[in-house]
Design a protein around this motif. Sequence first.
Motif, PDB file in Angstrom:
ATOM      1  N   THR A  54       0.844  -1.197   0.000  1.00  0.00           N
ATOM      2  CA  THR A  54       0.000   0.000   0.000  1.00  0.00           C
ATOM      3  C   THR A  54       0.883   1.251   0.000  1.00  0.00           C
ATOM      4  OG1 THR A  54      -1.730  -1.157   1.230  1.00  0.00           O
ATOM      5  CG2 THR A  54      -1.820   1.239   1.211  1.00  0.00           C
ATOM      6  N   ARG A  55       0.596   2.181  -0.884  1.00  0.00           N
ATOM      7  CA  ARG A  55       1.425   3.375  -1.039  1.00  0.00           C
ATOM      8  C   ARG A  55       0.870   4.521  -0.204  1.00  0.00           C
ATOM      9  NH1 ARG A  55       2.178   7.567  -5.001  1.00  0.00           N
ATOM     10  NH2 ARG A  55       0.262   6.913  -6.053  1.00  0.00           N
ATOM     11  N   VAL A  56       1.499   4.777   0.933  1.00  0.00           N
ATOM     12  CA  VAL A  56       1.078   5.867   1.816  1.00  0.00           C
ATOM     13  C   VAL A  56       1.739   7.156   1.338  1.00  0.00           C
ATOM     14  CG1 VAL A  56       1.016   6.724   4.175  1.00  0.00           C
ATOM     15  CG2 VAL A  56       0.827   4.264   3.741  1.00  0.00           C
ATOM     16  N   VAL A  57       0.911   8.104   0.873  1.00  0.00           N
ATOM     17  CA  VAL A  57       1.443   9.348   0.328  1.00  0.00           C
ATOM     18  C   VAL A  57       1.842  10.301   1.448  1.00  0.00           C
ATOM     19  CG1 VAL A  57       0.919  11.360  -1.108  1.00  0.00           C
ATOM     20  CG2 VAL A  57       0.048   9.095  -1.750  1.00  0.00           C
ATOM     21  N   ARG A  58       0.921  10.500   2.417  1.00  0.00           N
ATOM     22  CA  ARG A  58       1.224  11.373   3.545  1.00  0.00           C
ATOM     23  C   ARG A  58       0.278  11.074   4.696  1.00  0.00           C
ATOM     24  NH1 ARG A  58       0.702  17.073   0.993  1.00  0.00           N
ATOM     25  NH2 ARG A  58       1.552  15.901  -0.748  1.00  0.00           N
ATOM     26  N   THR A  59       0.688  11.475   5.890  1.00  0.00           N
ATOM     27  CA  THR A  59      -0.132  11.274   7.080  1.00  0.00           C
ATOM     28  C   THR A  59      -0.120  12.544   7.920  1.00  0.00           C
ATOM     29  OG1 THR A  59       1.699  10.428   8.435  1.00  0.00           O
ATOM     30  CG2 THR A  59       0.458   8.808   7.136  1.00  0.00           C
ATOM     31  N   VAL A  60      -1.149  12.683   8.762  1.00  0.00           N
ATOM     32  CA  VAL A  60      -1.206  13.823   9.667  1.00  0.00           C
ATOM     33  C   VAL A  60      -1.964  13.396  10.916  1.00  0.00           C
ATOM     34  CG1 VAL A  60      -3.330  14.726   8.623  1.00  0.00           C
ATOM     35  CG2 VAL A  60      -1.847  16.271   9.904  1.00  0.00           C
ATOM     36  N   LEU A  61      -1.501  13.846  12.081  1.00  0.00           N
ATOM     37  CA  LEU A  61      -2.167  13.578  13.352  1.00  0.00           C
ATOM     38  C   LEU A  61      -2.688  14.905  13.889  1.00  0.00           C
ATOM     39  CD1 LEU A  61      -2.922  11.680  15.694  1.00  0.00           C
ATOM     40  CD2 LEU A  61      -0.676  12.176  16.695  1.00  0.00           C
ATOM     41  N   LEU A  62      -4.006  14.999  14.062  1.00  0.00           N
ATOM     42  CA  LEU A  62      -4.633  16.231  14.532  1.00  0.00           C
ATOM     43  C   LEU A  62      -5.100  16.074  15.969  1.00  0.00           C
ATOM     44  CD1 LEU A  62      -6.837  16.995  11.401  1.00  0.00           C
ATOM     45  CD2 LEU A  62      -4.518  17.785  11.874  1.00  0.00           C
ATOM     46  N   PRO A  63      -4.816  17.029  16.852  1.00  0.00           N
ATOM     47  CA  PRO A  63      -5.247  16.958  18.257  1.00  0.00           C
ATOM     48  C   PRO A  63      -6.702  17.361  18.400  1.00  0.00           C
ATOM     49  CG  PRO A  63      -4.024  18.968  17.892  1.00  0.00           C
ATOM     50  CD  PRO A  63      -3.992  18.223  16.577  1.00  0.00           C
ATOM     51  N   MET A  64      -7.602  16.525  17.903  1.00  0.00           N
ATOM     52  CA  MET A  64      -9.029  16.835  17.937  1.00  0.00           C
ATOM     53  C   MET A  64      -9.763  15.783  18.762  1.00  0.00           C
ATOM     54  SD  MET A  64      -9.670  17.894  13.951  1.00  0.00           S
ATOM     55  CE  MET A  64     -11.308  18.535  14.328  1.00  0.00           C
ATOM     56  N   GLY A  65     -10.932  16.152  19.267  1.00  0.00           N
ATOM     57  CA  GLY A  65     -11.724  15.209  20.049  1.00  0.00           C
ATOM     58  C   GLY A  65     -11.280  15.154  21.488  1.00  0.00           C
ATOM     59  N   LYS A  66     -11.167  16.297  22.137  1.00  0.00           N
ATOM     60  CA  LYS A  66     -10.760  16.374  23.541  1.00  0.00           C
ATOM     61  C   LYS A  66      -9.418  15.690  23.779  1.00  0.00           C
ATOM     62  CE  LYS A  66     -15.430  16.753  25.424  1.00  0.00           C
ATOM     63  NZ  LYS A  66     -16.421  16.212  26.362  1.00  0.00           N
ATOM     64  N   GLY A  67      -8.503  15.912  22.856  1.00  0.00           N
ATOM     65  CA  GLY A  67      -7.155  15.380  23.013  1.00  0.00           C
ATOM     66  C   GLY A  67      -7.013  13.944  22.569  1.00  0.00           C
ATOM     67  N   SER A  68      -8.082  13.337  22.041  1.00  0.00           N
ATOM     68  CA  SER A  68      -8.010  11.927  21.667  1.00  0.00           C
ATOM     69  C   SER A  68      -7.281  11.719  20.354  1.00  0.00           C
ATOM     70  CB  SER A  68      -9.416  11.327  21.575  1.00  0.00           C
ATOM     71  OG  SER A  68     -10.200  12.029  20.644  1.00  0.00           O
ATOM     72  N   GLY A  69      -7.310  12.700  19.498  1.00  0.00           N
ATOM     73  CA  GLY A  69      -6.516  12.635  18.275  1.00  0.00           C
ATOM     74  C   GLY A  69      -7.230  12.001  17.096  1.00  0.00           C
ATOM     75  N   LEU A  70      -6.974  12.564  15.907  1.00  0.00           N
ATOM     76  CA  LEU A  70      -7.494  12.032  14.653  1.00  0.00           C
ATOM     77  C   LEU A  70      -6.305  11.815  13.730  1.00  0.00           C
ATOM     78  CD1 LEU A  70     -10.061  11.420  12.935  1.00  0.00           C
ATOM     79  CD2 LEU A  70      -9.971  13.803  12.173  1.00  0.00           C
ATOM     80  N   ASP A  71      -6.025  10.553  13.421  1.00  0.00           N
ATOM     81  CA  ASP A  71      -4.879  10.188  12.593  1.00  0.00           C
ATOM     82  C   ASP A  71      -5.378   9.895  11.182  1.00  0.00           C
ATOM     83  OD1 ASP A  71      -2.298   9.669  11.923  1.00  0.00           O
ATOM     84  OD2 ASP A  71      -1.966   8.110  13.418  1.00  0.00           O
ATOM     85  N   ILE A  72      -4.833  10.601  10.190  1.00  0.00           N
ATOM     86  CA  ILE A  72      -5.329  10.496   8.822  1.00  0.00           C
ATOM     87  C   ILE A  72      -4.178  10.123   7.886  1.00  0.00           C
ATOM     88  CG2 ILE A  72      -6.530  11.700   6.952  1.00  0.00           C
ATOM     89  CD1 ILE A  72      -7.608  13.645   9.040  1.00  0.00           C
ATOM     90  N   ALA A  73      -4.470   9.226   6.944  1.00  0.00           N
ATOM     91  CA  ALA A  73      -3.486   8.824   5.944  1.00  0.00           C
ATOM     92  C   ALA A  73      -4.095   8.925   4.549  1.00  0.00           C
ATOM     93  CB  ALA A  73      -3.005   7.396   6.193  1.00  0.00           C
ATOM     94  N   HIS A  74      -3.330   9.462   3.623  1.00  0.00           N
ATOM     95  CA  HIS A  74      -3.737   9.536   2.218  1.00  0.00           C
ATOM     96  C   HIS A  74      -3.017   8.422   1.469  1.00  0.00           C
ATOM     97  CE1 HIS A  74      -3.952  12.023  -1.760  1.00  0.00           C
ATOM     98  NE2 HIS A  74      -4.688  10.940  -1.782  1.00  0.00           N
ATOM     99  N   ILE A  75      -3.786   7.523   0.860  1.00  0.00           N
ATOM    100  CA  ILE A  75      -3.241   6.387   0.135  1.00  0.00           C
ATOM    101  C   ILE A  75      -3.231   6.715  -1.349  1.00  0.00           C
ATOM    102  CG2 ILE A  75      -3.419   3.920  -0.309  1.00  0.00           C
ATOM    103  CD1 ILE A  75      -2.927   4.741   2.645  1.00  0.00           C
ATOM    104  N   GLY A  76      -2.094   6.520  -2.013  1.00  0.00           N
ATOM    105  CA  GLY A  76      -1.965   6.851  -3.417  1.00  0.00           C
ATOM    106  C   GLY A  76      -2.669   5.859  -4.319  1.00  0.00           C
ATOM    107  N   SER A  77      -2.934   6.295  -5.547  1.00  0.00           N
ATOM    108  CA  SER A  77      -3.577   5.424  -6.534  1.00  0.00           C
ATOM    109  C   SER A  77      -2.628   4.301  -6.932  1.00  0.00           C
ATOM    110  CB  SER A  77      -3.984   6.236  -7.763  1.00  0.00           C
ATOM    111  OG  SER A  77      -2.847   6.872  -8.334  1.00  0.00           O
ATOM    112  N   LYS A  78      -3.221   3.194  -7.334  1.00  0.00           N
ATOM    113  CA  LYS A  78      -2.411   2.054  -7.753  1.00  0.00           C
ATOM    114  C   LYS A  78      -1.775   2.353  -9.105  1.00  0.00           C
ATOM    115  CE  LYS A  78      -4.840  -1.568  -5.234  1.00  0.00           C
ATOM    116  NZ  LYS A  78      -5.549  -2.849  -5.321  1.00  0.00           N
TER     117      LYS A  78
END
Length: 221
Positions: free
Chosen positions: A168-192
């Motif tokens: 799986t080709r992970v293009v970029r990721t970001v961790l956001l301090p949202m949800g009362k400090g619980s965090g939202l981790d996001i990954a963008h996966i590139g096209s095949k």
Amino acid sequence: MKLVWSPETASKAYIDTVNSCRNFKEHSGVAELLAAMAAGWNAKLIVQAWLHGEPILTSVGLAIAARHACGRHVCIVPDEQTRLEYVKAIQAYAEVSTPTEVVVGEAEAAMGGLVGVDFLVVDCERGDFARVLRLARLSPRGAVLACKNACQRNVSGLRWHGVLERGTRVVRTVLLPMGKGSGLDIAHIGSKGGAPCPRKGPSRWIKHIDARSGEEHVFRW
């Protein structure tokens, strides 16, 4: 083909979700952000792994995003009792005009029937969240994966490559301090079949304003 960002569609989904969440005293803005991202990326298959007792706001936002993107919103739940709880909660919202499909079953069975996932949201408090991510049959044009409550399960230190299917080709990721400090981790996966991702590439700046506090969050994506 690959995912193409549409700021106009993202704005419409964001505003509709803000209006839907206005009457709730406690919410973190996660629903609005995810709705904007799902609609903005024109996701045709939006999948959510719902947790028993989880607030319904994220589902409302994703259903609104599916409407704007002319796509499907599918929620997977582990058992019939959870399905009944979920359906009762989601039906209370008139804003959800696009029906949400509910799939009952464990990760292997539920994800096996969903092909071409563009946008996937899982809660890290689910015991099978890693299996859901690994078993997801992602769209060949790419996908966006979002993990809620990432910091509570210490998922921020987890390498996406260690969770996702090999290759799986992970293009970029970001961790956001949202949800009362619980965090939202996001990954963008590139096209095949796409070219390898360079270390540094063009980025987009996304602005999120908390509806209650007025606090502005800006992050690069």
